[in-house]
Structures are given as C-alpha cells and as structure tokens.
Enzyme design. Structure first.
Site, PDB file in Angstrom:
ATOM      1  N   LYS A  87       0.850  -1.201   0.000  1.00  0.00           N
ATOM      2  CA  LYS A  87       0.000   0.000   0.000  1.00  0.00           C
ATOM      3  C   LYS A  87       0.880   1.243   0.000  1.00  0.00           C
ATOM      4  O   LYS A  87       2.082   1.155   0.322  1.00  0.00           O
ATOM      5  CB  LYS A  87      -0.895  -0.027   1.236  1.00  0.00           C
ATOM      6  CG  LYS A  87      -0.116  -0.044   2.543  1.00  0.00           C
ATOM      7  CD  LYS A  87      -0.997  -0.367   3.728  1.00  0.00           C
ATOM      8  CE  LYS A  87      -0.185  -0.407   5.001  1.00  0.00           C
ATOM      9  NZ  LYS A  87      -0.937  -0.937   6.132  1.00  0.00           N
ATOM     10  N   TYR A  96      12.869  32.144   4.559  1.00  0.00           N
ATOM     11  CA  TYR A  96      11.605  32.814   4.883  1.00  0.00           C
ATOM     12  C   TYR A  96      11.507  33.140   6.372  1.00  0.00           C
ATOM     13  O   TYR A  96      11.857  32.316   7.220  1.00  0.00           O
ATOM     14  CB  TYR A  96      10.423  31.904   4.523  1.00  0.00           C
ATOM     15  CG  TYR A  96      10.152  31.804   3.046  1.00  0.00           C
ATOM     16  CD1 TYR A  96       9.914  32.935   2.278  1.00  0.00           C
ATOM     17  CD2 TYR A  96      10.111  30.557   2.427  1.00  0.00           C
ATOM     18  CE1 TYR A  96       9.650  32.831   0.917  1.00  0.00           C
ATOM     19  CE2 TYR A  96       9.837  30.436   1.079  1.00  0.00           C
ATOM     20  CZ  TYR A  96       9.612  31.582   0.330  1.00  0.00           C
ATOM     21  OH  TYR A  96       9.343  31.474  -1.003  1.00  0.00           O
TER      22      TYR A  96
HETATM   23  C1  LIG Z   1      -0.207  -1.792   6.929  1.00  0.00           C
HETATM   24  C2  LIG Z   1      -0.784  -3.022   7.451  1.00  0.00           C
HETATM   25  C3  LIG Z   1       0.031  -4.127   7.742  1.00  0.00           C
HETATM   26  C4  LIG Z   1       1.534  -4.081   7.712  1.00  0.00           C
HETATM   27  O1  LIG Z   1       1.994  -3.457   8.888  1.00  0.00           O
HETATM   28  P1  LIG Z   1       3.563  -3.261   9.170  1.00  0.00           P
HETATM   29  O2  LIG Z   1       3.591  -2.697  10.529  1.00  0.00           O
HETATM   30  O3  LIG Z   1       4.045  -2.303   8.153  1.00  0.00           O
HETATM   31  O4  LIG Z   1       4.173  -4.587   9.036  1.00  0.00           O
HETATM   32  C5  LIG Z   1      -0.588  -5.300   8.093  1.00  0.00           C
HETATM   33  N1  LIG Z   1      -1.931  -5.396   8.186  1.00  0.00           N
HETATM   34  C6  LIG Z   1      -2.750  -4.344   7.946  1.00  0.00           C
HETATM   35  C7  LIG Z   1      -4.212  -4.517   8.081  1.00  0.00           C
HETATM   36  C8  LIG Z   1      -2.209  -3.114   7.591  1.00  0.00           C
HETATM   37  O5  LIG Z   1      -2.994  -2.070   7.371  1.00  0.00           O
END
Ligand SMILES: *Cc1c(COP(=O)(O)O)cnc(C)c1O
Length: 419
Positions: free
Chosen positions: A89, A312
């Site tokens: 993701k 700035y």
């Molecule tokens: C992002 C996510 C993961 C992975 O988590 P990490 O801490 O990056 O390993 C696993 N399960 C869900 C539902 C997530 O949203």
C-alpha cells in the site's frame, strides 16, 4: 543486456564499453525502469554510474537485493507452509509499487495487500497476477475490483450487504476483517450473526481469508492486550468457519508481530515495513537492511556574514561567518517543514549538518560551515549513514511516515546487487 520494461523492447550490446559509447541510446531513455543484471566481471556499475549522473538531483534509491534479503529473513522465521502477504500500500511504503510488486511476485509471495482499489488496478496494469487484497474498498470502486480480480476486505454488515447486492450473483473472493481491539475497521462480535446470515444467503462470496490487525504488537508492555486480541480473533474465526463450514486463510501478524509472536503465525502473515528493512520493534535486530536511501544535491553555496539571515521569516541567523548550502529538496518532496530550524540533520561529505531556517517548498538551506563541499555534491537525507528511525525521531514521527511522505515527484532509482 538491457530490458526496457515499460516498452518491452530489448537492446543488445556486445560489451559494457560498447554500451557506454552509445549516447543516442542513453539520451532516448525517459521514465524507464531499467534492470541491470550480470556478473561482476562485466563492471555494470559503470553503467549504473552513467545512469545515476543522468538522473541528477533528488532521488530515492531502492536496493532491491536488500528487499529480497529482508523478505528471506522474514521467511526464515516462518513455520513451514505459512504464507506471506506483502503489504505494498501507499506506493509500496514510498518505494515504488510496480517495481516492488514485480520483485515480490518473482520471489513468490502469496498475496499482495493494498489500501485502495486504484492501487490494485495499477498493479494489474503492470503484469501483477498474484492475488491482491484491498483493505479499503468503496462502492465507487466495486466495478474496478471485479474487472481486475481484486479481493476486497468486507469489514461491516452494511458493506457485506451492499457488496452482495451489487454483485447480483456474480462471484468474488473476499476477506473478512474482525474487530478485536484496534478499533479501526472490522466486524464486531455483535455483527457476527447478521454477517453469517448474509454470507449464507450469498454463497457467491468466497471467503478467501479471515483476519484481524494488532494494535500494539511492537510493545512488550501491551502483550496482554495483544494476547486478548488474538483470543477474540480465534473465537470469531471459529464462529464463522463452523457456521459456514469453510477453512479460509487465518492471519493476524504484521511485521512487529512476526518478529515477536512466532506462536501466532497461523496460516499467513502480513509483512509491511519490515520488508523495507525497518525494524518497528525496539528489539535489536541486525538482520534487516534498510532498502531506501533518499538523496539530493547541493544547488548553491553561499557565505553569510555575522548578522545575516537565511530563508523565509529570517529564522536562520548567522552569529558568525557561515557557509550555507541550498539543497534541492523541500516539503513538496516530502521533506517535512517540521525539519526547519535545526531539527533536521543531513549528511554531506562525511559530516552530519543541520538545517538552517525554514524548509521551503522545493529547497532547504543547510549549515555546512567547516565542511568541504561544492555545488553538485550529494546530500543524504536518510540512508545507512543517517538511519530513518533517527530522522523520524527528530521531528516526533515514525519511519512509516518519513518513507511514505516522499512524494512521487522524487525519482525512484532501483538497483540490485547479486540477485
Ligand atoms: C499496513 C498493514 C500491515 C503491515 O503493517 P507493518 O507494521 O508495516 O508490518 C498489516 N496489516 C494491515 C491490516 C495493515 O494495514
């Protein structure tokens, strides 16, 4: 020797030097993904150097061999038969979804996980054929899910109903998320009866997996809570599977969980940040190798006299003579404005130096007084010499945010050694 993946054409050269002497070829490259692969004797690093010079400026370098190393490290911790869902993701945690997904597919992960249908569609466009779970599907995205063979997470009774009605009998693999204590998404225990009724009435919904998400798998102080989450999950899993007479994939562990809870691997684990080489727990772990390095360059160097100000709002003040370098990265690139006024540190020619004044949209000024540097020199924002954990801590955030903040405007350069 060169694979131009986007256009799927191959260009062959007899020797490395012959390849280097083809300016027309190099100049024809635009927005390409280039895989350079070969034995040491061919000295392909010459080609990498030439290419790197072309993509001058701000870039995130992703070492794909480190990604593979991290994947294999996590795999080595799994009991035989436990599947891996790799979370890609948010542009693969900022590392570049298509390239990372391609590599993961090649290395035979079982599943990919994305947040939105759009992210899954992009992967399908890039020849990713393995199963993809979509965590935040919305009604507007249903058609895209079905057309692209993406598998939504159903996390509420309303969503189950809406999706089942929308399908009108067409079949689709889905995932059920159970609420066990994260209080984010998931079916509550009080929803089970209704959810089961809907699923019984709609056998075209194939339940590929049932899962939950741990709220504090990284923290030993919260282990009682984690165990309680697991117990609620196990009970829920039993209810659904007995009522529906199915045995879908059962999973709950994220990266921290894989590091800390071998006993809860179940049928699959969901590997996120660990894949990118970040250890999200406070436990020492020398096995993970950070895959991403964020680099930029010095655009200009200036000498400032005592009393002179920088940037700035004139927040950067020179008490004595100072040498200031302007670097080609700003908050629009994902270099947070929170790094302003000395909070941020960067690495230039062997020295760690502070940000001076406020971070601008596309540029930042750093204080390089006493450091030997010239315009065009490389500046490391994070990488082996400046760990991302440290960079995150300096502005009170976590590596996840630093990685995913890096904007898509920043070029990603992929390389691999020895895979
Ligand atoms: C992002 C996510 C993961 C992975 O988590 P990490 O801490 O990056 O390993 C696993 N399960 C869900 C539902 C997530 O949203």
């Amino acid at each position: 020797m060169f694979i131009r993946m986007r256009q799927h054409t191959l260009t062959f050269f007899d020797t490395t030097d012959q390849a280097l002497q083809q300016p027309e070829f190099w100049n024809s490259l635009r927005d390409e993904v280039i895989l350079i692969k070969g034995a040491r004797v061919f000295h392909f690093e010459k080609i990498v150097n030439q290419l790197q010079r072309k993509v001058h400026g701000t870039r995130m370098e992703i070492d794909l061999s480190r990604l593979v190393h991290n994947l294999n490290f996590f795999k080595s911790k799994l009991k035989p038969g436990v599947k891996v869902m790799a979370m890609v993701k948010a542009f693969a945690y900022g590392s570049g979804s298509e390239e990372v997904a391609n590599l993961l597919q090649y290395h035979r992960v079982d599943y990919l996980g994305v947040a939105y249908a759009d992210e899954g569609v992009e992967l399908r466009k890039n020849q990713i054929a393995i199963p993809i779970m979509v965590m935040n599907a919305t009604e507007e995205g249903f058609a895209a899910l079905l057309a692209n063979n993406l598998e939504p997470v159903l996390y509420s009774v309303t969503m189950l109903k809406t999706f089942a009605e929308w399908l009108q009998g067409r079949s689709c693999a889905v995932h059920l998320e159970l609420e066990t204590g994260m209080h984010r998404l998931g079916l509550e225990q009080s929803d089970y009866t209704q959810a089961i009724a809907i699923l019984k009435a709609n056998p075209n919904l194939t339940i590929a997996s049932i899962f939950s998400h741990l709220a504090a798998a990284d923290s030993a102080e919260q282990d009682d809570y984690t165990r309680q989450q697991v117990s609620i999950f196990e009970t829920g899993y039993k209810v659904f599977t007995q009522e529906l007479n199915i045995t879908p994939i059962r999973h709950i562990l994220n990266s921290s969980g894989i590091i800390r809870f071998k006993e809860y691997q179940m049928d699959m684990v969901r590997l996120g940040i660990g894949l990118y080489g970040i250890n999200p727990t406070s436990e020492l772990n020398q096995n993970l190798k950070p895959a991403a390095t964020l680099k930029t360059i010095i655009s200009q160097i200036k000498e400032i006299k005592p009393g002179g100000t920088v940037g700035y709002g004139r927040w950067g003040k020179a008490e004595g003579n100072k040498t200031i370098a302007t670097i080609a990265i700003g908050y629009a690139d994902g270099y947070s404005r929170a790094f302003s006024r000395g909070k941020g540190k960067v690495f230039v020619n062997g020295k760690t130096v502070p940000v001076i004044g406020n971070v601008c949209m596309d540029m930042t000024m750093i204080d390089i007084t006493g450091v030997e540097a010239k315009e065009g020199d490389e500046v490391i924002i994070f990488g082996d010499v400046l760990p991302i954990q440290q960079v995150a801590e300096s502005i009170g955030t976590i590596p996840y945010e630093i990685l995913t903040n890096t904007s898509e405007r920043v070029k990603r350069v992929f390389f691999a050694e020895g895979i």
